[in-house]
Motif scaffolding. Sequence first.
Motif, PDB file in Angstrom:
ATOM      1  N   ALA A 399       0.820  -1.201   0.000  1.00 45.84           N
ATOM      2  CA  ALA A 399       0.000   0.000   0.000  1.00 45.84           C
ATOM      3  C   ALA A 399       0.860   1.261   0.000  1.00 45.84           C
ATOM      4  CB  ALA A 399      -0.915  -0.006   1.225  1.00 45.84           C
ATOM      5  N   LEU A 400       1.924   1.253   0.771  1.00 51.13           N
ATOM      6  CA  LEU A 400       2.802   2.425   0.815  1.00 51.13           C
ATOM      7  C   LEU A 400       3.473   2.661  -0.532  1.00 51.13           C
ATOM      8  CD1 LEU A 400       4.444   1.961   4.337  1.00 51.13           C
ATOM      9  CD2 LEU A 400       2.493   3.382   3.699  1.00 51.13           C
ATOM     10  N   VAL A 401       3.904   1.583  -1.184  1.00 53.24           N
ATOM     11  CA  VAL A 401       4.520   1.718  -2.511  1.00 53.24           C
ATOM     12  C   VAL A 401       3.516   2.270  -3.517  1.00 53.24           C
ATOM     13  CG1 VAL A 401       5.537   0.430  -4.422  1.00 53.24           C
ATOM     14  CG2 VAL A 401       6.250  -0.059  -2.075  1.00 53.24           C
ATOM     15  N   LEU A 402       2.310   1.709  -3.506  1.00 58.85           N
ATOM     16  CA  LEU A 402       1.278   2.175  -4.431  1.00 58.85           C
ATOM     17  C   LEU A 402       0.948   3.639  -4.191  1.00 58.85           C
ATOM     18  CD1 LEU A 402      -1.195  -0.849  -4.511  1.00 58.85           C
ATOM     19  CD2 LEU A 402       0.315  -0.078  -6.346  1.00 58.85           C
ATOM     20  N   LEU A 431      -2.278   4.880   6.890  1.00 60.61           N
ATOM     21  CA  LEU A 431      -2.661   3.611   7.502  1.00 60.61           C
ATOM     22  C   LEU A 431      -3.346   3.798   8.844  1.00 60.61           C
ATOM     23  CD1 LEU A 431       0.545   1.501   6.755  1.00 60.61           C
ATOM     24  CD2 LEU A 431      -1.471   1.869   5.318  1.00 60.61           C
ATOM     25  N   LEU A 432      -3.446   5.056   9.311  1.00 63.76           N
ATOM     26  CA  LEU A 432      -4.091   5.342  10.590  1.00 63.76           C
ATOM     27  C   LEU A 432      -5.467   5.949  10.345  1.00 63.76           C
ATOM     28  CD1 LEU A 432      -1.110   6.908  12.570  1.00 63.76           C
ATOM     29  CD2 LEU A 432      -1.975   4.565  12.714  1.00 63.76           C
ATOM     30  N   VAL A 453      -9.615   9.064  -3.867  1.00 66.49           N
ATOM     31  CA  VAL A 453      -9.732   7.610  -3.684  1.00 66.49           C
ATOM     32  C   VAL A 453      -8.428   7.038  -3.151  1.00 66.49           C
ATOM     33  CG1 VAL A 453     -10.001   5.407  -4.876  1.00 66.49           C
ATOM     34  CG2 VAL A 453     -11.538   7.313  -5.397  1.00 66.49           C
ATOM     35  N   LEU A 454      -7.301   7.458  -3.739  1.00 63.42           N
ATOM     36  CA  LEU A 454      -5.993   6.975  -3.289  1.00 63.42           C
ATOM     37  C   LEU A 454      -5.727   7.403  -1.848  1.00 63.42           C
ATOM     38  CD1 LEU A 454      -3.292   5.599  -4.065  1.00 63.42           C
ATOM     39  CD2 LEU A 454      -2.466   7.874  -4.755  1.00 63.42           C
ATOM     40  N   PHE A 455      -6.027   8.649  -1.527  1.00 63.23           N
ATOM     41  CA  PHE A 455      -5.747   9.215  -0.214  1.00 63.23           C
ATOM     42  C   PHE A 455      -6.581   8.541   0.877  1.00 63.23           C
ATOM     43  CE2 PHE A 455      -6.315  12.465   3.098  1.00 63.23           C
ATOM     44  CZ  PHE A 455      -5.015  12.920   3.274  1.00 63.23           C
ATOM     45  N   VAL A 458      -6.510   3.693   0.606  1.00 60.92           N
ATOM     46  CA  VAL A 458      -5.362   2.801   0.649  1.00 60.92           C
ATOM     47  C   VAL A 458      -5.218   2.158   2.035  1.00 60.92           C
ATOM     48  CG1 VAL A 458      -3.718   4.629   1.257  1.00 60.92           C
ATOM     49  CG2 VAL A 458      -2.922   2.596   0.048  1.00 60.92           C
ATOM     50  N   GLY A 459      -5.524   2.908   3.085  1.00 58.64           N
ATOM     51  CA  GLY A 459      -5.449   2.337   4.431  1.00 58.64           C
ATOM     52  C   GLY A 459      -6.547   1.332   4.705  1.00 58.64           C
ATOM     53  N   VAL A 460      -7.727   1.544   4.102  1.00 56.97           N
ATOM     54  CA  VAL A 460      -8.842   0.612   4.293  1.00 56.97           C
ATOM     55  C   VAL A 460      -8.464  -0.774   3.803  1.00 56.97           C
ATOM     56  CG1 VAL A 460     -11.217   0.094   3.638  1.00 56.97           C
ATOM     57  CG2 VAL A 460     -10.558   2.452   4.200  1.00 56.97           C
TER      58      VAL A 460
END
Length: 828
Positions: A399-402, A431-432, A453-455, A458-460
């Motif tokens: 997720a972090l890379v994406l 991620l929080l 959407v990306l912002f 990604v954590g979900v």
Amino acid sequence: MTTRIGSGVSRAPVALGLLAVIWILALVTGAWAKGPSRELSANIALGVPTFAEGQVWTLWTSGLFASGFGNYVLASVFVLAIAVPVEHRIGSRRFALAVVVSQGAGAALALAAAELASAVPNSWGLELHGHLTVDPLSWVLGALLAATAAMHTLWRRRLRTLLLVILVTTALFAGHLQDVTRLCVAVVGLLIGPVLFGRAARSPVLGGTIRERRTLVALVVAASVLGPVFAAFSPHAIGPLSSLRELFDQVPYSPRELVDVCADPALHDECRKGQQALRLSGIGPLIMNLMPSVVLLVAAEGLRRGRRAAWLLAVGGHIALIGIAAVSVIVRTVQQDEARWVLYGIHRHSSVYRDFAPLLALLAVLVLLLATRRLFDVRASRGTYRRVWLGTLGAAGLALVLYSVLGTLLADGFDRDPGIGTLLRDAPLRLLPPVYLQLFEPPVLPLSPAATVLFEWVGVLVWTTLCLLLLRSFLAPPAGYDLGGERRVRELLHTPGGSSLSWMSTWAGNRYWFSADGRHAVAYRVHSGVALTTTDPIGEHAGLAGAIDEFARWCLGNGWTPCFYSVGSDTAAIAREYGWSCLQVAEETIVELADLAFKGKKFQDVRTALNRAGKDGIEARWTTYTDAPLSVTEQIVDISEEWAADKGLPEMGFTLGGLAELHDPEVRLLLAVDRDEHVHAVTSWMPVYRDGTLIGLTLDFMRRRSDGFRAAMEFLIASAALSAREEGLEFLSLSGAPLAGAESGESGLDRGALDTLLDLLGRTLEPVYGFRSLLAFKAKFQPRHRPMYMLFPDAAALPTIGIAVGRAYLPHLSLEESGQLLTQLLRR
């Protein structure tokens, strides 16, 4: 049809009469469509204003109206589905008393609660003080809770726990006067139930099976988790724990408008508030904020299954939430602003109850988890949670890379040009849950739909991965479940075969040892440094002595004391040759089938049971748990839970099977079923093989419905014997009775202190667990008695062995339960 209606009215005249009054009043006053008018409400609705004007009758009239057509229909369903059966069960007089007293006293208690809440400055108290409510469901719930005093322990516990958890949750989160009234009326019904039925209220804390108690704890945890979720999706909730509803607040600015606001240094505070509102608005942030609750909900499922990891997760999660809540209170106290509360949302009206009520709720659940920690001891196999964390870390890394790569490609979609360094710095924050990030300025904010959407999502994805992996781990077989070892043991149980009790070796909780040549196996479990076996070694009789010696040497090499428990005379004779101590601990009863005929005076009770069953239309039906329909298995579970709950003490295990052992497809069930498919009793029968041929069946599970056919057990055992004889089997074993018949067997020790102690223990436990009564019951079938022994190498280890045996039979016995057991023994 007329006859049926007349019968229904005669069975529940009060409930149906009240339903008729409700609809007549609705039609006459015109309240059926949208509820009572404002003028009518001022005279019949429950509320502090109407009661203050002296309208005491509103305590009861509020239960005869509803707030709209939909609620009238709902009230009718509740009356027909709940009130009518309750009245039929407890009688019209008791039902009428329960309705009148619970509605009146409960409504008065709700008004007192509203006055008390308004005594402290807070929005919830002000809302309650001004509310007027009408609700027919409250007296239905009050009557139902009162009726639980007349129910069996199992259903009494289930209904009380389920209803009170739901009502407390809705009162704390939704918080309307209607919700508070329902809770108060239900509590009054709970209190008057024992008075109506002339019995003391019984505590539901310690009785019942481990399965039932785990389920109740999981239910409380799930309710505490779903409460905030319920509040989040209830924009009109006003309760003291309802702050999550404010996540739906209207955002004052669009992302592009916020860019202009933040460009003005004079609007820094407005910019900060706008950024917080924007980050907490929308579906993505809402779901992300709820993900910790979803994790705890998954933990509740693990708690239901007794998983230790789920308990640790739930405890750790609540400790973390308590810490966050405490930090939030400190920050709000120091800053004195209208910033969102870190745990739940915005608090426009800060007060002591707003800040500390959620904290107290979390503490209450944490105390419950700590108090019931002994219930959750099922551990996963080695490496299970390493895979969970590696999988989650892998998802987080991806997720972090994406986020970094796609964020660079979508740079124009953010409020500023996010270099790769900015994105890498912001990526861990994705991620929080956003509600935990309010004290931090966001490095970037999304403007375009793709960047949003990306912002936000990604954590979900990472949290969802964690939830799925955790759920999978809770569904996986627990540690100690040796699939390969169990398969080998089953092969040996078929060929060459085992003793009459050897099938217990396949039960969960056992470990397996195999001899060097693979021809013998021992099922055992380790407690307090003692390797306690489950019945005799399995395998060829010719090599039994060598297997016993090899297993003993292997145990001693591991630092364990070997103890062969519940074994027969052959194993006892071999152990004596090695100089081991031998003590009789049980008596097995065996019915020989070759010449079986239930004739003569000594079988009078058995013949009576068979004849009575035929007259009552009850038949004995063979099946297995996996083949039985859902309606039958649900009845089996209910019968078992009721039986265990009425004991009021922990259910024993080890050599005494429960519900879990019924799932074995090779274990037969014999049910007593009437013409209406109503199961009156259930027995389970384990197979006994010799060289691949079935030669006998062993009785294990025995449960009878308390209000069912009284002679069901005699009927089922006799039917099993007759059926097995026709099948050509050699014997039925009625299994062993622990601590019963010890005086009748031979012993390797001089009969003295140890036998006297066991005899005393058997007589002491008899009023509670009834082992000797069980042995006396089995004597009706004129069985052959076979003593069962406990073998150990050194009498000095007997105290430790006694502790190990106690832990094997009662592995979940807590200090509180020990006290209750002692109280029961002293009382009886």
